[in-house]
Design a protein around this motif. Structure first.
Motif, short mmCIF file in Angstrom:
data_model
loop_
_atom_site.label_atom_id
_atom_site.label_comp_id
_atom_site.label_asym_id
_atom_site.label_seq_id
_atom_site.Cartn_x
_atom_site.Cartn_y
_atom_site.Cartn_z
N MET A 1 0.83 -1.19 0.00
CA MET A 1 0.00 0.00 0.00
C MET A 1 0.87 1.25 0.00
SD MET A 1 -3.22 1.02 0.04
CE MET A 1 -4.22 -0.31 0.72
N ARG A 2 0.56 2.19 -0.90
CA ARG A 2 1.26 3.47 -0.94
C ARG A 2 0.45 4.50 -0.15
NH1 ARG A 2 0.74 5.60 -5.90
NH2 ARG A 2 -0.90 4.13 -6.43
N THR A 3 1.14 5.51 0.37
CA THR A 3 0.48 6.58 1.09
C THR A 3 0.80 7.92 0.44
OG1 THR A 3 0.64 5.37 3.17
CG2 THR A 3 0.19 7.73 3.32
N GLN A 4 -0.24 8.69 0.17
CA GLN A 4 -0.07 10.01 -0.42
C GLN A 4 -0.67 11.05 0.52
OE1 GLN A 4 -1.75 10.87 -4.47
NE2 GLN A 4 -2.79 12.52 -3.36
N ILE A 5 0.12 12.07 0.88
CA ILE A 5 -0.39 13.17 1.69
C ILE A 5 -0.85 14.28 0.76
CG2 ILE A 5 0.15 14.87 3.47
CD1 ILE A 5 2.37 13.03 4.43
N SER A 6 -2.07 14.74 0.93
CA SER A 6 -2.59 15.84 0.11
C SER A 6 -1.88 17.13 0.50
CB SER A 6 -4.10 15.99 0.33
OG SER A 6 -4.78 14.80 -0.02
N ARG A 7 -1.51 17.89 -0.51
CA ARG A 7 -0.86 19.18 -0.28
C ARG A 7 -1.63 20.24 -1.07
NH1 ARG A 7 3.19 15.32 -0.79
NH2 ARG A 7 4.52 15.11 1.06
N ILE A 8 -2.71 20.68 -0.49
CA ILE A 8 -3.58 21.66 -1.13
C ILE A 8 -3.73 22.83 -0.15
CG2 ILE A 8 -5.84 22.09 -2.20
CD1 ILE A 8 -6.08 19.03 -2.50
N TYR A 9 -2.94 23.84 -0.34
CA TYR A 9 -2.95 24.95 0.61
C TYR A 9 -3.92 26.02 0.10
CZ TYR A 9 0.99 22.37 2.34
OH TYR A 9 1.79 21.36 2.83
N ARG A 10 -5.22 25.71 0.32
CA ARG A 10 -6.29 26.58 -0.14
C ARG A 10 -7.31 26.79 0.97
NH1 ARG A 10 -6.12 27.35 -5.49
NH2 ARG A 10 -4.84 25.94 -6.75
N SER A 11 -8.06 27.87 0.83
CA SER A 11 -9.13 28.11 1.80
C SER A 11 -10.34 27.25 1.43
CB SER A 11 -9.53 29.59 1.81
OG SER A 11 -9.96 30.00 0.52
N SER A 12 -11.26 27.11 2.36
CA SER A 12 -12.47 26.31 2.14
C SER A 12 -13.70 27.18 2.36
CB SER A 12 -12.49 25.12 3.10
OG SER A 12 -12.38 25.56 4.44
N ARG A 13 -14.85 26.63 2.00
CA ARG A 13 -16.09 27.41 2.14
C ARG A 13 -16.37 27.72 3.61
NH1 ARG A 13 -21.35 25.39 -1.07
NH2 ARG A 13 -19.74 25.43 -2.67
N TYR A 14 -16.11 26.75 4.46
CA TYR A 14 -16.26 26.95 5.90
C TYR A 14 -15.00 26.47 6.60
CZ TYR A 14 -21.15 27.35 4.50
OH TYR A 14 -22.30 27.72 3.88
N ARG A 15 -14.88 26.82 7.87
CA ARG A 15 -13.69 26.45 8.62
C ARG A 15 -13.62 24.93 8.87
NH1 ARG A 15 -13.07 29.79 13.98
NH2 ARG A 15 -11.24 28.40 14.05
N ASP A 16 -12.42 24.46 9.12
CA ASP A 16 -12.17 23.08 9.57
C ASP A 16 -12.47 22.02 8.52
OD1 ASP A 16 -11.44 24.10 12.09
OD2 ASP A 16 -13.54 24.10 12.74
N ALA A 17 -12.30 22.39 7.26
CA ALA A 17 -12.49 21.40 6.19
C ALA A 17 -11.23 20.55 6.02
CB ALA A 17 -12.83 22.09 4.88
N PHE A 18 -11.41 19.31 5.56
CA PHE A 18 -10.31 18.43 5.17
C PHE A 18 -10.29 18.36 3.65
CE2 PHE A 18 -11.45 17.01 9.43
CZ PHE A 18 -10.20 16.94 10.04
N LEU A 19 -9.12 18.53 3.05
CA LEU A 19 -8.99 18.53 1.60
C LEU A 19 -8.23 17.29 1.15
CD1 LEU A 19 -8.00 22.29 1.08
CD2 LEU A 19 -10.29 21.28 1.24
#
Length: 258
Positions: A26-44
């Motif tokens: 199994m491979r693991t990929q960490i998301s690297r999306i440094y963006r704002s979201s519609r509301y606080r505390d979102a996971f991208l």
């Protein structure tokens, strides 16, 4: 070479991107999306590598199956990435979405999310080289001290050789340089330069590059001129017409007088 290396976060050292040599692992990929979201505390979740095997709706179904208490999810994309914006309240996050992510069994892939940044953030990504070859804890401490004058650290990751786990002096750093206009002058962040001081040392430096950075010399690594304009670089150029230094043969002032 960073092409045969893995990246390990020093701020989030419990998260590691992996690319095993065994294709069945199994491979693991960490998301690297440094963006704002519609509301606080979102996971991208960066799902770019899952297509065309998975549609956005199929990815959303996996989120619901593996994290049934997630209450909202929307698919988004920009010019280079497709991602999911997922919402789950901490009290309902019984399956630890940050550390378990989404598992794609047939792709042998686990995607871990990142958290959204604030709306007003100004995110700068730095590629750092010639970092002192210290242990992880000293690199962590040194980067914190060296980079905090330029912005708020969102993450930094060391490149390590995937076969030997050796650190080779290369780091990927993400900073938020936003500051309010009315902040006191003595509290304002410093301006980036190509050569940065390691822990305020006058002797030990490391190098930084980023998008749309000012002109710098690839020979002496000073700002304000290119390698071709660099006096130190010119001093080593040998003219094959007159055999003098500091110019090329097509620029030779003696060529027309021989």
């Amino acid at each position: 070479s960073t092409s045969s290396s893995m990246r390990m976060s020093l701020l989030h050292n419990d998260l590691v991107s992996t690319t095993p040599t065994d294709e069945s692992a199994m491979r693991t990929q960490i998301s690297r999306i440094y963006r704002s979201s519609r509301y606080r505390d979102a996971f991208l979740f960066d799902i770019s590598k899952c297509t065309p095997t998975y549609t956005e709706r199929q990815c959303m179904k996996l989120v619901k199956q593996q994290h049934p208490h997630a209450h909202a999810c929307i698919p988004l994309n920009d010019s280079s990435k497709r991602y999911l914006e997922v919402y789950i309240t901490p009290v309902n996050d019984t399956n630890d979405i940050l550390h378990k992510g989404i598992i794609f069994d047939d792709l042998k892939l686990t995607i871990l999310p990142c958290t959204a940044v604030a709306d007003q953030s100004h995110v700068v990504t730095l590629k750092l080289s010639r970092i002192p070859l210290y242990t992880d804890d000293l690199v962590y401490e040194g980067l914190q001290k060296s980079l905090s004058v330029f912005g708020r650290l969102l993450d930094f990751e060391v490149y390590k050789d995937k076969d030997t786990d050796f650190f080779m002096g290369n780091v990927y750093a993400v900073l938020d340089t936003f500051q309010a206009d009315d902040i006191a002058a003595q509290l304002k962040y410093a301006t980036f330069s190509h050569q940065l001081s390691w822990c305020k040392s006058t002797e030990e430096i490391f190098l930084a590059t980023w998008n749309n950075m000012p002109t710098w010399s690839r020979y002496c690594h000073k700002d304000g001129h290119t390698k071709f304009e660099c006096e130190l670089s010119k001093a080593r150029i040998l003219c094959y017409a007159c055999h003098h230094y500091e110019h090329r043969s097509f620029e030779c002032p003696r060529r027309n007088h021989s």
